[in-house]
Enzyme design. Structure first.
Site, mmCIF file in Angstrom:
data_model
loop_
_atom_site.group_PDB
_atom_site.id
_atom_site.type_symbol
_atom_site.label_atom_id
_atom_site.label_comp_id
_atom_site.label_asym_id
_atom_site.label_seq_id
_atom_site.Cartn_x
_atom_site.Cartn_y
_atom_site.Cartn_z
ATOM 1 N N GLU C 47 9.462 0.052 7.428
ATOM 2 C CA GLU C 47 8.009 0.018 7.255
ATOM 3 C C GLU C 47 7.545 -1.127 6.350
ATOM 4 O O GLU C 47 6.451 -1.642 6.504
ATOM 5 C CB GLU C 47 7.493 1.321 6.626
ATOM 6 C CG GLU C 47 7.586 2.531 7.515
ATOM 7 C CD GLU C 47 8.844 3.312 7.242
ATOM 8 O OE1 GLU C 47 9.957 2.739 7.365
ATOM 9 O OE2 GLU C 47 8.724 4.506 6.907
ATOM 10 N N ASN C 48 8.386 -1.482 5.366
ATOM 11 C CA ASN C 48 7.966 -2.530 4.436
ATOM 12 C C ASN C 48 8.165 -3.932 5.004
ATOM 13 O O ASN C 48 8.146 -4.911 4.264
ATOM 14 C CB ASN C 48 8.674 -2.378 3.083
ATOM 15 C CG ASN C 48 10.186 -2.396 3.189
ATOM 16 O OD1 ASN C 48 10.732 -2.096 4.243
ATOM 17 N ND2 ASN C 48 10.854 -2.747 2.111
#
Lengths: 209, 244, 209, 244
Positions: C47-48
């Site tokens: 996600e990052n």
């Protein structure tokens, strides 16, 4: 004597404030990159994502990958950055552009303008003008006061389809510099030898001297 | 990553299988980023009833490079979606214009920022969004608007594409792309918006890992086919003269 | 004998198809980066914005700037790329993630699951789970079949607030691999020595053998 | 560009003038990109009734680095907007939690992708957009949804911020930023969303022009103040141990 186009560019650029981010439309407005800004720090933004570009490249020094929104081969002074089209218009829509200088077919005293569709045309020439006109903090127009056949481009209301409503802050023509106030064009400056009567005769809207 | 190369050997192979009726995004703003070689291959490939998305259909200038206007002339286009669908000067006529005026091709004229954002929205799984561009103009007539915090906005829908044709500077075999200078323009967002992303690459394709991950402009998972552009005259390399 | 957690990871990863883009949630799912994928080409997305990351860094070789979404110091094999958070979730919402593997409090036969809010909690632990659950092509869950006090986490309908409705494709627990079908959990595989009756006893929903 | 430097001499100078009631975006995802030194300066500066936007209020781990939770403990926060507002395990308690349970601070719990997109929308002049995340959940109760092409979406509004506090790897005097690896995370979109962007920079600030324009992650026109992080112990440089 009316202003030449470089004189119009120079005069309009005097309205810029120190630190402004400036976007220039196709045509006449591109002359503004040639103006000496003196002590003012001005950053030029182009719709195609070139931020902080400099003057047009000298012949033989063009970079085939580097054009501004008017297809001119420009240069990148220190501090420039490149972003993609979405991020470039993100800067525009989020109000980061202090002024956009656009060419136009018509300017109106009610602060509308029309620069994307000529009479009878199917299709249009929008480019980035609608985004810029709706979102730049200031909208400056640069144009000839009349068409070649002598019809005024300075109107009470636009006759062509508008690009944005009520967004124009300044209009410069070869005759003078104007602020549309809603009811009239207020004269802020006049080209040398041009009279207010000359301006009134060339303008199809009230003129406030 | 990168176990299988995405590199194909020719422009014709790169555009193989593009179906009739596809929506195709054409990268480029003026010269930089314009996929001239892939567009030329699409002219040969012959897919019909295309919906062509790009900044412009192609200007009136000569010499011409392959563009949406040529696909129109070639009878391959049903509709264009562009921010320029007419010539800036009334005295100029776009090659596209007579086809449009005769009703042989349809057109949707979209503000450039709205075009960019609709592509980006498609690539971001955002089906619709609001924008201030175009409010109060002919483009907004009969369309849905909404007042948010006292300002009026126009509802715009995502513009998903089947195919993107792009030109970039560098790529690695995993499909990671780098654009040079103003070449970036619509490239990254058209890649996001499209199911099949095909790229002509100016430099020889690099092995996976040759591009620092921090310097990738478009991640390889969005890219399916890469083709290295051979030297002229075997491929189109426009010169400064053609674009002045 | 029920599967160990590494065995659950290994078994679940056999469900992945060649070429898949895989997103792993915090906790148990991170064990999947240790699984040997054989001939299958699998790309891990975090996600990052870390795309194509590799195994956890060996001690002494960690990069303080490089963590996955579970805060683990990972590595970057050739072909990896970094994007920002907006572009990372653009990939998620636009359906580019073939599967997300998430830990959960509850899984339901009706294909709902609940992993963001425990009973009585004010606030929640959403992270990227709602975006992933709504948009990944496949949602796989990895969890213990029962709570510590023996209550089943495998239910007909969730008792906790759901993370997404009707999106779950696979559930793996220490007892077996399941496909929620709407009405029941269909058994796809069983841990060695575990019987269907063991599973039925541990499951608060119909089980389809 | 770059005639005037954006560099300030200290973290305290960097956060000077942040007003009571400001909405502040805190960069970072886990350790990378977290503005520990600027957050520490904000604790000293003392602005009150802040709305704090970030991925999390700060976890239960020790040793702690300055985070939103510490600002809450310091009585400076009215509300947080985060994707994590509770501890993943019921046995853990966030430092933030007792304040939230006693009603001394408000919280909005937002899916991480929605948080990112709301920030990006604010920075893109998009006041609202639709997303599939959260549909059918408690978060959607009583809220506006819309069916587009047969799928249900939730209306989400832009999240504009007054200030962004960020940490990056390199910057030049014109404010152009480069993040390293996973440090990028929320940095570019929080810069887009905020009026005043303040950045702590790991490497010495570079002269304008030292970063290739193609390799800028956040353009300098979005950035107002830069401060170089001095070596420990004069500044916070977390180690691997603290973040395991």
């Amino acid at each position: 004597m009316p202003w030449s186009r470089p004189q119009m560019a120079e005069r309009l650029a005097r309205e810029f404030q120190d630190g402004w981010i400036v976007n220039l439309g196709v045509g006449m407005p591109t002359l503004i990159t040639d103006v000496d800004m003196g002590e003012k720090e001005i950053t030029f933004h182009a719709e195609n994502g070139v931020i902080g570009f400099g003057p047009v490249a000298a012949e033989g020094h063009e970079d085939i990958h580097l054009v501004d929104a008017s297809r001119r081969f420009v240069t990148l002074p220190p501090g420039a950055a490149i972003v993609d089209h979405a991020d470039s218009f993100a800067l525009i829509r989020s109000g980061r552009i202090d002024v956009t200088v656009l060419g136009t077919y018509e300017a109106a005293a009610n602060r509308d303008f029309a620069n994307w569709k000529v009479k009878g045309a199917k299709g249009g020439v929008i480019g980035g003008a609608m985004d810029l006109a709706a979102c730049a903090k200031n909208v400056f127009l640069m144009m000839e006061h009349r068409t070649r056949d002598g019809t005024s481009r300075m109107l009470a209301e636009c006759s062509l389809p508008v690009t944005a409503r009520g967004r124009v802050n300044r209009v410069i023509t070869e005759l003078g510099l104007f602020e549309p106030t809603g009811a009239a064009f207020k004269v802020l400056d006049v080209a040398p030898g041009v009279t207010i009567d000359d301006i009134r005769a060339a303008t199809a809207a009230p003129v406030e001297a | 990553m990168g176990k299988r190369s995405k590199v194909v050997a020719s422009f014709d192979e790169a555009v193989a299988g593009i179906a009739d009726g596809s929506t195709i995004a054409f990268g480029g703003f003026a010269l930089p980023g314009s996929p001239f070689n892939l567009t030329a291959a699409l002219l040969r490939q012959g897919a019909k009833r295309l919906v062509c998305v790009g900044n412009t259909t192609g200007g009136p200038r000569k010499p011409r490079n392959p563009d949406i206007g040529m696909l129109v002339e070639n009878g391959q286009v049903a509709k264009v979606i562009c921010s320029f669908t007419a010539a800036p000067r009334a005295s100029d006529v776009l090659p596209f214009t007579p086809y449009y005026e005769r009703g042989e091709v349809d057109a949707e004229t979209v503000p450039q920022g709205t075009l960019a954002e609709r592509l980006r929205a498609a690539g971001a799984g955002v089906p619709a969004f609001y924008t201030p561009a175009g409010v109060g103009t002919q483009l907004a007539e009969g369309r849905e608007t909404r007042v948010i915090n006292g300002r009026e906005y126009l509802l715009e829908y995502a513009l998903p594409c089947d195919v993107a044709l792009l030109r970039c500077y560098q790529a690695d075999e995993a499909g990671n792309l780098r654009f040079r200078r103003a070449q970036r323009n619509f490239g990254p967002i058209m890649a996001m918006a499209s199911k099949l992303v095909i790229v002509e690459v100016e430099e020889p394709i690099l092995p996976a890992g040759a591009i620092d991950p921090d310097e990738v402009h478009t991640p390889g998972i969005l890219v399916q086919r890469l083709v290295h552009i051979p030297p002229a005259p075997d491929a189109i390399w426009p010169t400064l003269k053609e674009t002045r």
